[in-house]
Write an enzyme that holds these catalytic residues in place. Structure first.
Site, PDB file in Angstrom:
ATOM      1  N   GLY A   1     -47.314  10.850 -26.131  1.00 12.81           N
ATOM      2  CA  GLY A   1     -47.045  11.728 -24.998  1.00 12.81           C
ATOM      3  C   GLY A   1     -48.254  11.854 -24.092  1.00 12.81           C
TER       4      GLY A   1
ATOM      5  CG  ASP B   1     -47.827  11.779 -13.962  1.00 15.78           C
ATOM      6  OD1 ASP B   1     -46.745  11.561 -13.383  1.00 15.78           O
ATOM      7  OD2 ASP B   1     -48.459  10.901 -14.574  1.00 15.78           O
TER       8      ASP B   1
ATOM      9  CG  MET C   1     -44.576  13.639 -16.107  1.00 12.52           C
ATOM     10  SD  MET C   1     -45.177  14.247 -17.686  1.00 12.52           S
ATOM     11  CE  MET C   1     -46.863  13.630 -17.672  1.00 12.52           C
ATOM     12  CG  LEU C   2     -41.162   7.721 -14.424  1.00 12.50           C
ATOM     13  CD1 LEU C   2     -39.701   7.362 -14.231  1.00 12.50           C
ATOM     14  CD2 LEU C   2     -41.840   6.741 -15.375  1.00 12.50           C
ATOM     15  CB  ALA C   3     -46.013   5.298 -10.354  1.00 15.37           C
ATOM     16  CG  HIS C   4     -40.460   5.308  -9.283  1.00 19.08           C
ATOM     17  ND1 HIS C   4     -40.829   4.720 -10.467  1.00 19.08           N
ATOM     18  CD2 HIS C   4     -39.295   5.955  -9.537  1.00 19.08           C
ATOM     19  CE1 HIS C   4     -39.922   4.989 -11.394  1.00 19.08           C
ATOM     20  NE2 HIS C   4     -38.985   5.738 -10.855  1.00 19.08           N
TER      21      HIS C   4
ATOM     22  CG  HIS D   1     -20.338 -16.471  -8.834  1.00 20.47           C
ATOM     23  ND1 HIS D   1     -20.320 -15.891 -10.088  1.00 20.47           N
ATOM     24  CD2 HIS D   1     -20.040 -17.794  -9.012  1.00 20.47           C
ATOM     25  CE1 HIS D   1     -20.011 -16.817 -10.982  1.00 20.47           C
ATOM     26  NE2 HIS D   1     -19.832 -17.980 -10.363  1.00 20.47           N
TER      27      HIS D   1
END
Length: 254
Positions: free
Chosen positions: A20, A85, A91-94, A223
């Site tokens: 964590g 954060d 808690m992610l950069a993006h 496709h």
């Protein structure tokens, strides 16, 4: 234990165990502003990314003692913002970048609220994993409380039927879509397979822009591409909507 399955031994120099993360917020003297960090040290913010002050003080009874403020109702500080954060929202950069943009919009007087439920997440494992929105149990629990439990739809598909995945030798994987049978809203999507971290954005964008499944059904996917996994999920969901009695001309011919 004895097994007939093939086993592989992987020799490495080191193994990282991450249990964590904790915010690095000590020493900011936020108590002087009346800000009370939560028990893990995260900075409380409102939907506009403004830092919240008050809310029980910091355990010091006398106002002004050691720079502390007494207990008081929480209030948003109009000129203090916290993104990333340190606020513990996502808690992610993006997500931090999106929060920063939202904060700037609000600073400039253009009211903006980031819907964290539409922010995708991904694990770059092999195969990749990605998700957005709620899990099936969480959505069903919410629907039960709000009285629309019968409207929850769930469909699945597999990468083993995708031409591009087969050609790449990466046919292991599955997709799961959770949706509202009447409105066609995407409530959650979960992908495990080749390029899952890229594919999830079709669903996260649909959630952010309030695009319904009948609208997505109109889109054409090249496709052979892995994006046809998404198309397959949408087709299955629209078929479920038809069986549920949903009337929409975009569902014709599903």
């Amino acid at each position: 234990a004895a097994t007939k399955e093939p086993r592989e031994v992987l020799e490495v120099d080191a193994c990282l165990v991450a249990t964590g993360r904790v915010p690095f917020t000590k020493g900011l003297n936020l108590g002087a502003l009346g800000v009370q960090l939560d028990r893990r040290g995260f900075v409380p913010v409102d939907a506009h990314m403004r830092v919240m002050a008050g809310g029980g003080g910091n355990g010091v009874a006398e106002a002004g003692k050691n720079g502390a403020h007494p207990a008081s109702p929480q209030r948003a500080m109009p000129h203090v913002f916290c993104v990333g954060d340190a606020n513990g929202r996502f808690m992610l950069a993006h997500a931090a970048s999106a929060q920063g943009i939202s904060a700037v919009e609000n600073i400039l007087g253009r009211t903006h609220v980031l819907d964290h439920a539409t922010v995708p997440a991904a694990c770059f494992t092999h195969p990749e994993m990605a998700f957005v929105g709620g899990t099936e149990p969480a959505v069903r629990e919410r629907a039960q409380k709000e009285g629309w439990a019968e409207s929850v739809g769930v469909v699945k598909t597999y990468f083993k039927g995708n031409s591009k995945a087969l050609a790449e030798g990466e046919a292991d994987g599955l997709g799961k879509l959770i949706f509202h049978k009447q409105s066609g809203a995407v409530l959650g999507a979960h992908l495990l397979g080749l390029h899952a971290a890229d594919l999830i954005h079709e669903f996260s964008n649909a959630m952010a822009l309030h695009t319904t499944l009948p609208d997505l059904r109109r889109a054409v996917h090249a496709h052979p591409t892995v994006s046809e996994v998404v198309e397959e999920l949408v087709r299955h969901a629209c078929a479920d909507m038809c069986r549920a009695g949903t009337k929409d001309h975009a569902l014709a011919g599903v």
